[in-house]
Design a protein around this motif. Structure first.
Motif, PDB file in Angstrom:
ATOM      1  N   VAL A 157       8.178 -12.741   7.826  1.00 55.06           N
ATOM      2  CA  VAL A 157       7.016 -11.910   8.143  1.00 55.06           C
ATOM      3  C   VAL A 157       6.514 -12.269   9.536  1.00 55.06           C
ATOM      4  CG1 VAL A 157       4.657 -11.311   7.495  1.00 55.06           C
ATOM      5  CG2 VAL A 157       6.374 -11.715   5.723  1.00 55.06           C
ATOM      6  N   THR A 158       6.412 -11.254  10.393  1.00 54.31           N
ATOM      7  CA  THR A 158       5.980 -11.483  11.771  1.00 54.31           C
ATOM      8  C   THR A 158       4.653 -10.820  12.110  1.00 54.31           C
ATOM      9  OG1 THR A 158       7.324  -9.591  12.477  1.00 54.31           O
ATOM     10  CG2 THR A 158       8.333 -11.780  12.606  1.00 54.31           C
ATOM     11  N   ASP A 159       4.236  -9.824  11.326  1.00 54.93           N
ATOM     12  CA  ASP A 159       2.986  -9.140  11.649  1.00 54.93           C
ATOM     13  C   ASP A 159       2.548  -8.280  10.469  1.00 54.93           C
ATOM     14  OD1 ASP A 159       0.783  -8.369  13.033  1.00 54.93           O
ATOM     15  OD2 ASP A 159       1.849  -7.394  14.675  1.00 54.93           O
ATOM     16  N   PHE A 160       1.327  -7.760  10.578  1.00 56.34           N
ATOM     17  CA  PHE A 160       0.787  -6.855   9.569  1.00 56.34           C
ATOM     18  C   PHE A 160       0.198  -5.633  10.248  1.00 56.34           C
ATOM     19  CE2 PHE A 160       0.268 -11.133   7.792  1.00 56.34           C
ATOM     20  CZ  PHE A 160       0.999 -11.003   6.620  1.00 56.34           C
ATOM     21  N   ILE A 161       0.254  -4.512   9.565  1.00 62.67           N
ATOM     22  CA  ILE A 161      -0.420  -3.303  10.015  1.00 62.67           C
ATOM     23  C   ILE A 161      -1.661  -3.128   9.148  1.00 62.67           C
ATOM     24  CG2 ILE A 161      -0.229  -0.831  10.434  1.00 62.67           C
ATOM     25  CD1 ILE A 161       1.629  -2.572  12.133  1.00 62.67           C
ATOM     26  N   ILE A 162      -2.825  -3.104   9.788  1.00 56.05           N
ATOM     27  CA  ILE A 162      -4.092  -3.064   9.063  1.00 56.05           C
ATOM     28  C   ILE A 162      -4.770  -1.723   9.279  1.00 56.05           C
ATOM     29  CG2 ILE A 162      -6.380  -4.115   8.831  1.00 56.05           C
ATOM     30  CD1 ILE A 162      -5.156  -6.740   9.736  1.00 56.05           C
ATOM     31  N   ASN A 163      -5.221  -1.116   8.198  1.00 54.51           N
ATOM     32  CA  ASN A 163      -5.994   0.119   8.272  1.00 54.51           C
ATOM     33  C   ASN A 163      -7.408  -0.229   8.715  1.00 54.51           C
ATOM     34  OD1 ASN A 163      -7.786   2.318   7.469  1.00 54.51           O
ATOM     35  ND2 ASN A 163      -6.014   3.167   6.387  1.00 54.51           N
ATOM     36  N   GLU A 164      -7.789   0.204   9.907  1.00 55.56           N
ATOM     37  CA  GLU A 164      -9.095  -0.162  10.444  1.00 55.56           C
ATOM     38  C   GLU A 164     -10.238   0.430   9.636  1.00 55.56           C
ATOM     39  OE1 GLU A 164      -9.296   0.842  14.526  1.00 55.56           O
ATOM     40  OE2 GLU A 164      -7.682  -0.524  15.139  1.00 55.56           O
ATOM     41  N   GLY A 165      -9.984   1.546   8.961  1.00 57.04           N
ATOM     42  CA  GLY A 165     -11.042   2.169   8.175  1.00 57.04           C
ATOM     43  C   GLY A 165     -11.363   1.412   6.905  1.00 57.04           C
ATOM     44  N   THR A 166     -10.318   0.927   6.223  1.00 55.83           N
ATOM     45  CA  THR A 166     -10.511   0.229   4.950  1.00 55.83           C
ATOM     46  C   THR A 166     -10.440  -1.284   5.082  1.00 55.83           C
ATOM     47  OG1 THR A 166      -8.144   0.333   4.423  1.00 55.83           O
ATOM     48  CG2 THR A 166      -9.523   2.187   3.718  1.00 55.83           C
ATOM     49  N   GLY A 167      -9.865  -1.768   6.196  1.00 53.26           N
ATOM     50  CA  GLY A 167      -9.701  -3.205   6.361  1.00 53.26           C
ATOM     51  C   GLY A 167      -8.588  -3.779   5.514  1.00 53.26           C
ATOM     52  N   ARG A 168      -7.718  -2.939   4.985  1.00 54.64           N
ATOM     53  CA  ARG A 168      -6.629  -3.389   4.116  1.00 54.64           C
ATOM     54  C   ARG A 168      -5.302  -3.419   4.872  1.00 54.64           C
ATOM     55  NH1 ARG A 168      -7.658  -3.315  -1.379  1.00 54.64           N
ATOM     56  NH2 ARG A 168      -9.682  -2.464  -1.998  1.00 54.64           N
ATOM     57  N   ILE A 169      -4.451  -4.337   4.460  1.00 54.28           N
ATOM     58  CA  ILE A 169      -3.094  -4.385   5.002  1.00 54.28           C
ATOM     59  C   ILE A 169      -2.275  -3.292   4.331  1.00 54.28           C
ATOM     60  CG2 ILE A 169      -0.995  -5.760   5.217  1.00 54.28           C
ATOM     61  CD1 ILE A 169      -2.722  -8.251   5.223  1.00 54.28           C
ATOM     62  N   THR A 170      -1.724  -2.402   5.123  1.00 52.45           N
ATOM     63  CA  THR A 170      -0.949  -1.285   4.576  1.00 52.45           C
ATOM     64  C   THR A 170       0.550  -1.450   4.783  1.00 52.45           C
ATOM     65  OG1 THR A 170      -1.251  -0.072   6.658  1.00 52.45           O
ATOM     66  CG2 THR A 170      -2.853   0.328   4.893  1.00 52.45           C
ATOM     67  N   GLU A 171       0.936  -2.277   5.765  1.00 51.67           N
ATOM     68  CA  GLU A 171       2.357  -2.476   6.032  1.00 51.67           C
ATOM     69  C   GLU A 171       2.603  -3.920   6.447  1.00 51.67           C
ATOM     70  OE1 GLU A 171       4.408   1.266   7.902  1.00 51.67           O
ATOM     71  OE2 GLU A 171       2.415   1.050   8.808  1.00 51.67           O
ATOM     72  N   VAL A 172       3.765  -4.424   6.064  1.00 45.77           N
ATOM     73  CA  VAL A 172       4.188  -5.772   6.432  1.00 45.77           C
ATOM     74  C   VAL A 172       5.387  -5.651   7.356  1.00 45.77           C
ATOM     75  CG1 VAL A 172       5.049  -7.990   5.603  1.00 45.77           C
ATOM     76  CG2 VAL A 172       3.359  -6.729   4.260  1.00 45.77           C
ATOM     77  N   VAL A 173       5.306  -6.299   8.503  1.00 46.21           N
ATOM     78  CA  VAL A 173       6.372  -6.227   9.498  1.00 46.21           C
ATOM     79  C   VAL A 173       7.239  -7.474   9.397  1.00 46.21           C
ATOM     80  CG1 VAL A 173       6.928  -6.001  11.946  1.00 46.21           C
ATOM     81  CG2 VAL A 173       4.875  -4.889  11.018  1.00 46.21           C
ATOM     82  N   ILE A 196       0.942 -16.486  12.339  1.00 46.89           N
ATOM     83  CA  ILE A 196       0.847 -15.038  12.141  1.00 46.89           C
ATOM     84  C   ILE A 196      -0.430 -14.495  12.759  1.00 46.89           C
ATOM     85  CG2 ILE A 196       0.640 -13.220  10.400  1.00 46.89           C
ATOM     86  CD1 ILE A 196       2.388 -14.918   8.568  1.00 46.89           C
ATOM     87  N   ILE A 197      -1.532 -15.222  12.573  1.00 45.04           N
ATOM     88  CA  ILE A 197      -2.819 -14.762  13.098  1.00 45.04           C
ATOM     89  C   ILE A 197      -2.792 -14.693  14.623  1.00 45.04           C
ATOM     90  CG2 ILE A 197      -5.257 -15.371  13.329  1.00 45.04           C
ATOM     91  CD1 ILE A 197      -5.153 -16.490  10.523  1.00 45.04           C
ATOM     92  N   LYS A 198      -2.142 -15.657  15.261  1.00 44.21           N
ATOM     93  CA  LYS A 198      -2.091 -15.681  16.721  1.00 44.21           C
ATOM     94  C   LYS A 198      -1.388 -14.456  17.294  1.00 44.21           C
ATOM     95  CE  LYS A 198      -2.190 -20.719  17.233  1.00 44.21           C
ATOM     96  NZ  LYS A 198      -1.421 -21.921  17.639  1.00 44.21           N
ATOM     97  N   LYS A 199      -0.550 -13.829  16.496  1.00 45.15           N
ATOM     98  CA  LYS A 199       0.195 -12.675  16.979  1.00 45.15           C
ATOM     99  C   LYS A 199      -0.595 -11.372  16.860  1.00 45.15           C
ATOM    100  CE  LYS A 199       4.712 -14.709  16.048  1.00 45.15           C
ATOM    101  NZ  LYS A 199       6.000 -14.597  15.334  1.00 45.15           N
ATOM    102  N   ARG A 200      -1.771 -11.435  16.231  1.00 45.22           N
ATOM    103  CA  ARG A 200      -2.603 -10.244  16.152  1.00 45.22           C
ATOM    104  C   ARG A 200      -3.211  -9.978  17.522  1.00 45.22           C
ATOM    105  NH1 ARG A 200      -1.217  -6.964  13.290  1.00 45.22           N
ATOM    106  NH2 ARG A 200      -3.214  -5.947  13.569  1.00 45.22           N
ATOM    107  N   TYR A 201      -3.119  -8.751  17.998  1.00 44.22           N
ATOM    108  CA  TYR A 201      -3.571  -8.436  19.342  1.00 44.22           C
ATOM    109  C   TYR A 201      -5.054  -8.089  19.398  1.00 44.22           C
ATOM    110  CZ  TYR A 201       1.407  -8.191  20.268  1.00 44.22           C
ATOM    111  OH  TYR A 201       2.720  -8.501  20.381  1.00 44.22           O
ATOM    112  N   VAL A 202      -5.618  -7.612  18.302  1.00 42.56           N
ATOM    113  CA  VAL A 202      -7.022  -7.226  18.284  1.00 42.56           C
ATOM    114  C   VAL A 202      -7.809  -8.334  17.606  1.00 42.56           C
ATOM    115  CG1 VAL A 202      -8.690  -5.469  17.576  1.00 42.56           C
ATOM    116  CG2 VAL A 202      -6.341  -4.812  18.138  1.00 42.56           C
ATOM    117  N   SER A 203      -8.769  -8.924  18.312  1.00 40.04           N
ATOM    118  CA  SER A 203      -9.489 -10.074  17.773  1.00 40.04           C
ATOM    119  C   SER A 203     -10.275  -9.724  16.524  1.00 40.04           C
ATOM    120  CB  SER A 203     -10.443 -10.638  18.834  1.00 40.04           C
ATOM    121  OG  SER A 203     -11.388  -9.653  19.233  1.00 40.04           O
ATOM    122  N   SER A 204     -10.692  -8.471  16.385  1.00 38.71           N
ATOM    123  CA  SER A 204     -11.469  -8.087  15.210  1.00 38.71           C
ATOM    124  C   SER A 204     -10.639  -8.166  13.941  1.00 38.71           C
ATOM    125  CB  SER A 204     -12.010  -6.663  15.371  1.00 38.71           C
ATOM    126  OG  SER A 204     -10.943  -5.737  15.521  1.00 38.71           O
TER     127      SER A 204
END
Length: 223
Positions: A157-173, A196-204
């Motif tokens: 697992v290298t990253d996650f796709i997060i739905n900004e509206g719901t705050g839920r993880i919708t996809e695993v990369v 994994i967290i360090k690879k998130r580009y958006v701090s929020s």
């Protein structure tokens, strides 16, 4: 030439499950044999249990006890100097990686609550009769496969796709492959999670990883 003395903590923990279950925290307190600690010093730990019980891990409790150090807490509740020097001090040093003079009373009570009240019966150490892979994980994986679970091995697992509206993880990369997900359970160590967290580009996005819940696996039979 100056030299430093070291205090060696000697304690013998019995197999608690083979002994009568005493009311908490009497089982942990009286069944544990401290080789160098007289009974009179052991008994001075009893008043401290009032603070352990009073600390309920709420914001109010943290504000109440966080303003003093663990050393001050032990003095206020009458713990003897020998109890502190031979038992409490070394335990805090191991549990919180700092001397009691530098640890807040709130953090100390949280540790004491976890080991004395919440998990008194879990002090016993059990060893697996064989390798953990052969006795636990392989049968576990086979049972999941039998119910239709597909296990993708060798996928990092290298990253996650997060739905900004719901705050839920919708996809695993997983490197170049993306998997849709209804729910995600991270069974990884803290170092992997930090990577994994360090690879998130958006701090929020970091806030979705701040709340972590330790889980324990209960086996249905001896292995």
């Amino acid at each position: 030439m100056p030299y430093r003395t070291r205090t060696i903590l000697q304690v013998e923990f019995p197999v608690f499950q083979e002994l009568p279950q005493l009311p908490t925290p009497l089982g942990t307190l009286f069944n544990s044999q401290f080789a160098k600690l007289p009974l009179v010093d052991t008994l001075t730990a009893l008043p401290l249990m009032a603070a352990v019980i009073d600390f309920d891990n709420t914001d109010v409790a943290w504000r109440k006890y966080d303003s003093i150090t663990a050393r001050e807490l032990f003095k206020q509740f009458g713990c003897s100097e020998r109890l502190y020097r031979d038992v409490l001090g070394p335990l805090i040093q191991v549990g919180l990686f700092a001397p009691a003079e530098q640890c807040s009373a709130a953090a100390t009570l949280a540790v004491l609550y976890y080991f004395i009240l919440a998990h008194q019966k879990h002090f016993d150490v059990k060893f697996c009769n064989g390798t953990s892979r052969d006795r636990i994980f392989e049968p576990w994986m086979e049972s999941m496969k039998a119910t239709g679970c597909e296990i993708l091995e060798g996928r990092r697992v290298t990253d996650f796709i997060i739905n900004e509206g719901t705050g839920r993880i919708t996809e695993v990369v997983c490197e170049n492959v993306t998997h849709s997900a209804d729910a995600v359970i991270l069974a990884v160590g803290i170092s992997t999670l930090q990577e994994i967290i360090k690879k998130r580009y958006v701090s929020s996005d970091f806030r979705y990883f701040l709340d972590s819940i330790p889980l324990s696996m209960k086996l249905s039979c001896k292995v």
